[in-house]
Design a protein around this motif. Structure first.
Motif, PDB file in Angstrom:
ATOM      1  N   THR A   1      41.329  35.627  34.155  1.00 14.86           N
ATOM      2  CA  THR A   1      40.773  36.483  35.213  1.00 14.86           C
ATOM      3  C   THR A   1      40.602  37.920  34.700  1.00 14.86           C
ATOM      4  N   PRO A   2      39.686  38.113  33.760  1.00 15.08           N
ATOM      5  CA  PRO A   2      39.537  39.455  33.179  1.00 15.08           C
ATOM      6  C   PRO A   2      38.994  40.477  34.179  1.00 15.08           C
ATOM      7  N   ILE A   3      39.475  41.682  34.054  1.00 10.75           N
ATOM      8  CA  ILE A   3      38.929  42.805  34.827  1.00 10.75           C
ATOM      9  C   ILE A   3      38.486  43.848  33.813  1.00 10.75           C
ATOM     10  N   TRP A   4      37.233  44.242  33.868  1.00  9.83           N
ATOM     11  CA  TRP A   4      36.707  45.181  32.894  1.00  9.83           C
ATOM     12  C   TRP A   4      36.851  46.623  33.398  1.00  9.83           C
ATOM     13  N   PRO A   5      36.924  47.585  32.478  1.00  4.20           N
ATOM     14  CA  PRO A   5      37.108  48.983  32.881  1.00  4.20           C
ATOM     15  C   PRO A   5      36.078  49.420  33.916  1.00  4.20           C
TER      16      PRO A   5
ATOM     17  N   TYR B   1      32.217  38.178  29.757  1.00  3.29           N
ATOM     18  CA  TYR B   1      31.383  38.982  30.666  1.00  3.29           C
ATOM     19  C   TYR B   1      30.172  38.178  31.116  1.00  3.29           C
TER      20      TYR B   1
ATOM     21  N   GLU C   1      46.257  40.216  37.686  1.00  2.00           N
ATOM     22  CA  GLU C   1      45.716  40.885  36.502  1.00  2.00           C
ATOM     23  C   GLU C   1      45.611  42.396  36.750  1.00  2.00           C
TER      24      GLU C   1
ATOM     25  N   LEU D   1      47.378  45.256  34.502  1.00  2.00           N
ATOM     26  CA  LEU D   1      46.680  46.404  33.927  1.00  2.00           C
ATOM     27  C   LEU D   1      47.280  47.723  34.404  1.00  2.00           C
TER      28      LEU D   1
ATOM     29  N   ILE E   1      40.204  42.969  26.157  1.00  2.00           N
ATOM     30  CA  ILE E   1      39.462  42.416  27.300  1.00  2.00           C
ATOM     31  C   ILE E   1      38.160  41.833  26.742  1.00  2.00           C
ATOM     32  N   PRO E   2      37.997  40.515  26.816  1.00  2.00           N
ATOM     33  CA  PRO E   2      36.841  39.900  26.136  1.00  2.00           C
ATOM     34  C   PRO E   2      35.506  40.271  26.770  1.00  2.00           C
ATOM     35  N   ILE E   3      34.514  40.515  25.931  1.00  2.00           N
ATOM     36  CA  ILE E   3      33.139  40.673  26.427  1.00  2.00           C
ATOM     37  C   ILE E   3      32.368  39.394  26.108  1.00  2.00           C
TER      38      ILE E   3
ATOM     39  N   ASP F   1      39.750  51.980  25.783  1.00  2.00           N
ATOM     40  CA  ASP F   1      38.648  51.102  26.202  1.00  2.00           C
ATOM     41  C   ASP F   1      37.446  51.189  25.262  1.00  2.00           C
TER      42      ASP F   1
ATOM     43  N   ASN G   1      47.143  32.630  33.008  1.00  2.00           N
ATOM     44  CA  ASN G   1      47.477  32.132  34.341  1.00  2.00           C
ATOM     45  C   ASN G   1      48.127  30.754  34.314  1.00  2.00           C
TER      46      ASN G   1
END
Lengths: 909, 91
Positions: free
Chosen positions: A96-100, A112, A297, A301, B11-13, B25, B77
């Motif tokens: 469950t990624p959260i991007w800046p 993404y 998540e 963070l 954080i993967p793109i 970042d 998770n």
């Protein structure tokens, strides 16, 4: 003087006073002109959109893994429970990624712009190419369309492997280190997937061999049962908005107890209700955990973030996600977040395109209205959230075979948001939030969600002019759909299932322009009752996919034989066509045979799908499943008469009819054999394969051409063409439409024993379907792209202005069909200023009032497109409307790019 | 050898790059050397229940039923994720 190089088609046409880059209603200004309206997104949306621009389409196999593991562990369970455990495990475990700088969170997969293989549905196309499964799929024609489909080489498409990234299907990238796991997951479903089991049983249709030949010759371009079995429908978010997940779990558990062991007076599906409610409760637990994991998540963070603004935003995300994991949304932001994740949830259960959010400006309006009134929300915030939603929706990718994702979709996923239309009481439904949705679409130009205006005479002028302002940005949206025609189609198609006039007002567009039934649901919020619209029908564009109309004419002329593949596709008719009517009669016989065979095979594929991997998320969300205790497989949806027959290349078909009738049967200038000979020899031109391109402008004369076909080619090109208000050809269209819409489809029924209907739009199929089709009697050369859409003219042939084109297009009742499609390219100088906006609106209104169903515009100077083709590196953000969707120019294959360039450019209105 | 994509701060793109949260970042390419702030992230290969096998796959013993697993699967998770011994992680 001898030619120093083979003559290009463009040069030959120029000698005859014809052009592939036709301008109508004047000449373009000397200087290239940019689009008039340009606005910028908020810095946050811009930052997040810029990440997208530099993101590769990426594969993640987490979903494949957790589903396979849970399904294996629950082997032997009731199938719907096994599927529920599989999906529950997926949602519980997905990263469950959260991007800046995000406020709106969520991702389809762990990237993404990620997507996942779903091997329980189909697995052959991402096997290694040496595998037996892949070879078996080739033998059935399942990959034939892929061989003539193209992706754009730019943007996020991973067309070639590099470093530790492996290209799959010419579009997706996968990390080299997980390829063995991906193949292992695919093999785990070999022989058990919907594709494999469906294939086994469809072979029991006595005429299966014809179906295989149809696929190999690309008379039809894909199997709908295992490629994209859902989509082209409208979501319904009501139940989660009204009850929240905890409320739904309680309801399902209670109902499970009530119906356990009760047949409910129905000896067929009544007992299924227990498994339905238990499976829905499990699914809700999985979805709730997924929402909650985003909160976790954000919490994580927070422990490693120092910036105060970011911390405040993460705290807000955490609070929201933990809360709406259980309770119903309280605010506009809650509700938008919830419907976005629900949308992704649905997309994660199947390979899918054309899943439309529907009329979300009206769904979210209760929250917007009350938040604004209470000072909890400003319009600027609401607009920014809509921009963020645009970026998020644009990141959605679908993982399906190349023939579908490239050849049909051009990489697009068709999430359509509709605005306007009527409310439950018959008044205009356009509202202030929809104005902000339009503004977000102007400022934050992205491909998703595309916008569609449900045009009604009751729609306010201010709203319509705002739509025109948006169109003028060149984004291609909103497309304009005729509300009255849409309602009439809905009433006709679903009246036997209880459709009323009031209910028909809740319709919306699923996918690019698939008219879909809707329902009004009573939302209680802040002590008030709101009737909100939402989808209530099954996938509306499954069944017979994109019949290649000109190809069927080619086979009719050649006794059912396909020279390209060497296959006898249909049984030889052995007829000599003494009259034009004889020819059309045989054409219809072959056409009907195609529908008959494909419909039977698709019914089997979809039946296997509904038995093995039926829709779960939609079966939770769509009325009246929860009330009935029945999912999609048992016709739990309110409307189930949704299978269709799609076609492509109708303009070339009708123009060819006209040329044959005129030159052979009326004027007797040529015999049919002479015409066939010219077509067989591609009018003296090289084949597109020899040229190495399917683009019109690249075609060139054979080196040894002696000019013997020049005259007949010129006559074919000069024969009457659709789009010029010429009864000779237009009447043929109207006759055809009547047979195609009324006489033919009602002979067939879907697996749900419901009548079929027709769908007339091209998406991108006019590229690959043109690629496999010989020269046509309208003068089009072998292998080249067909005219787009269904009501668009062939490039350069509409020479009498837009209103003549409208006359041609509207001489039949568009409400007989699920849709029709009209694309117009207009130079930016023609729509300049307020006056230009009004002209554009008048033009649109004229088409709507004449009974046209759909129109969309490309406001662009064709020279910009040519520059973008030559220097794609400078045009990453350039958007273009293709046929029902907006796409980044650089992600479209060259044949379609050339077709868009070649479309007639109107210099004035 | 661990990659950026193995780091908890990553954080993967997409399949080639991601964002490093520990360094403001910034965008990092997966296949470039990691930095001193590397912290093992949440993947099966860092879990005490993962037994490595061939071709980057192994066995997960964390649940009631053993099942095959693959080293790079995300496990943030996973309710059974337990970080393995530090010596397993080669930064």
């Amino acid at each position: 003087m001898a030619q120093l190089h083979p003559m290009k088609l463009t040069e030959v046409l120029a000698e005859r006073g014809l052009s592939l880059e036709s301008q109508a209603n004047g000449e373009a200004p000397k200087e290239i002109q940019d689009r008039e309206i340009k606005k910028e997104p908020t810095p946050r949306a811009n930052y997040l959109r810029n990440i997208y621009f530099d993101t590769l389409s990426s594969l993640d196999v987490q979903e494949s893994y957790w589903y396979t593991r849970a399904a294996t562990e629950h082997d032997g369970e009731v199938p719907i429970m096994r599927r529920a455990y599989g999906l529950k495990s997926v949602f519980q475990h997905l990263d469950t990624p959260i991007w800046p700088h995000e406020l709106l969170v969520g991702a389809k997969a762990g990237f993404y712009r990620g997507s996942a293989p779903l091997p329980w549905l189909t697995e052959s196309f991402f096997m290694d190419k040496d595998s037996d499964l892949y070879k078996a799929a080739l033998a059935t024609g399942a990959e034939s369309s892929a061989e003539v489909s193209h992706f754009g080489a730019g943007g996020g498409n991973v067309t070639k492997s590099f470093g530790n990234v492996v290209s799959v299907g010419g579009k997706y990238g996968v990390r080299r280190e997980i390829v063995p796991a991906m193949h292992r997951l695919a093999y785990a479903w070999a022989g058990k997937s919907v594709e494999d089991v469906g294939r086994k049983y469809e072979q029991m249709v006595p005429e299966y061999k014809i179906k295989e030949n149809i696929m190999k010759s690309v008379v039809s371009n894909f199997d709908s049962g295992f490629t994209i079995p859902q989509g082209r429908e409208v979501m319904n978010y009501y139940y989660v908005l009204e009850y929240g997940f905890d409320g739904l779990i309680d309801f399902c558990e209670k109902r499970a107890g009530e119906v356990a062991g009760e047949a409910g007076g129905d000896g067929i599906s009544g007992m299924d209700r227990l498994y339905y409610y238990k499976s829905m409760a499990e699914l809700c637990r999985g979805l709730s955990a997924w929402f909650d994991n985003y909160g976790r998540e954000a919490d994580r963070l927070l422990t490693c973030t120092e910036d105060e603004t970011s911390r405040a935003e993460l705290s807000e995300i955490s609070e929201r996600m933990h809360r709406i994991a259980h309770e119903k949304p309280k605010t506009f932001k809650d509700a938008l977040q919830a419907i976005y994740l629900l949308h992704l949830a649905e997309l994660n259960e199947d390979a899918m395109s054309g899943l439309s959010p529907g009329r979300i400006g009206q769904v979210l309006y209760p929250y917007f209205e009350q938040d604004i009134e209470a000072g909890r929300l400003t319009e600027a915030e609401a607009e920014e959230w809509n921009e963020l939603y645009r970026v998020k929706m644009t990141c959605i990718d679908a993982f399906a075979c190349t023939g579908v994702v490239g050849g049909v979709l051009s990489g697009n996923t068709f999430n359509n948001v509709c605005i306007g239309g009527l409310d439950r009481e018959g008044k205009s439904a356009a509202n202030r939030l929809e104005m902000l949705i339009l503004e977000a679409g102007i400022k934050c130009q992205t491909t998703q969600p595309t916008l569609s205006l449900l045009y009604d005479e009751a729609t306010p002028e201010e709203f319509l002019l705002k739509c025109m302002e948006c169109v003028k940005t060149g984004a291609g949206y909103p497309a304009i759909m005729n509300n009255r025609i849409g309602m009439e189609f809905i009433q006709n198609q679903y009246q036997h299932e209880g459709m009323t006039v009031r209910e028909s007002r809740a319709w919306s567009v699923g996918g690019c322009l698939e008219t879909s039934p809707g329902t009004w649901m009573p939302l209680h919020h802040g002590g008030k009752l709101y009737w909100i619209p939402g989808g209530s029908g099954q996938p509306t564009s499954v069944g017979v996919h994109f019949l290649n109309n000109p190809k069927i004419l080619e086979l009719t002329l050649n006794n059912g034989f396909d020279k390209r593949t060497g296959l006898q596709v249909f049984e030889p008719h052995n007829r000599t066509f003494d009259t034009f009517d004889d020819l059309v009669d045989q054409y219809k016989k072959y056409y009907e045979k195609s529908v008959e065979v494909l419909n039977k095979c698709m019914n089997i594929q979809h039946d296997v799908w509904r038995k093995f991997t039926p829709s779960m998320v939609n079966s939770l969300l769509k009325p009246n499943c929860l009330e009935r205790g029945l999912g999609i497989a048992q016709k739990g949806y309110r409307y189930n008469a949704t299978f269709n027959i799609e076609c492509c290349g109708m303009c070339n078909q009708i123009n060819s009819f006209a040329a044959i009738k005129k030159l052979v049967y009326d004027d007797h200038k040529y015999t049919l054999d002479q015409l066939k000979d010219a077509l067989d020899h591609n009018f003296g031109y090289k084949t597109s394969k020899e040229v190495g391109s399917e683009s019109l402008k690249d075609q060139e004369k054979r080196d040894d051409d002696d000019g013997r076909y020049d005259e007949i080619h010129a006559d074919c090109l000069r024969a009457p063409k659709y789009g010029n208000d010429e009864p000779y050809v237009d009447d043929m269209l109207y006759d055809w439409e009547h047979w195609f819409c009324e006489d033919m489809p009602h002979k067939f029924e879907s697996l749900y024993a419901e009548p079929l209907y027709v769908c007339q739009m091209s998406v991108s199929t006019h590229g690959p379907e043109g690629a496999v089709t010989a020269a046509t009697a309208d003068g089009r050369l072998e292998g080249t792209t067909f005219a787009d859409a269904s009501m668009s003219a062939y490039p350069g042939t509409d020479t009498h202005g837009q209103y003549a084109l409208f006359e041609s297009a509207t001489g039949w009742d568009h409400s007989m069909s699920q849709n029709s499609q009209m694309n117009l390219k207009i130079h930016p100088s023609a729509t300049k200023g307020v006056e230009g906006s009004r002209k554009l609106l008048d033009l649109t209104r004229a088409y709507m009032r004449k009974g046209g169903f759909h129109i969309q515009y490309n406001i662009v100077d064709s020279r910009v497109l040519k520059k973008a083709q030559a220097h794609p590196e400078n045009y990453r953000t350039l958007l273009i409307r293709v046929a029902g969707f907006t796409q980044y120019w650089v992600e479209i294959g060259k044949p379609i790019q050339d077709e868009v360039i070649a479309r007639t450019e109107y210099e004035s209105i | 050898m661990c990659k950026h994509s193995d780091c908890a701060n990553y954080i993967p793109i997409d399949v080639a790059k991601g964002i490093c949260h520990a360094n403001g970042d910034i965008t990092v390419q997966i296949d470039t050397p990691t930095c001193p702030k590397f912290t093992p992230g949440f993947k099966c290969k860092f879990c005490s229940h993962y037994q490595a096998g061939e071709q980057n796959m192994g066995t997960c013993t964390g649940f009631e039923d053993k099942f095959w697993a693959f080293a790079d699967n995300g496990a943030k998770n996973c309710e059974k994720f337990e970080r393995g011994a530090a010596e397993k992680v080669e930064a």
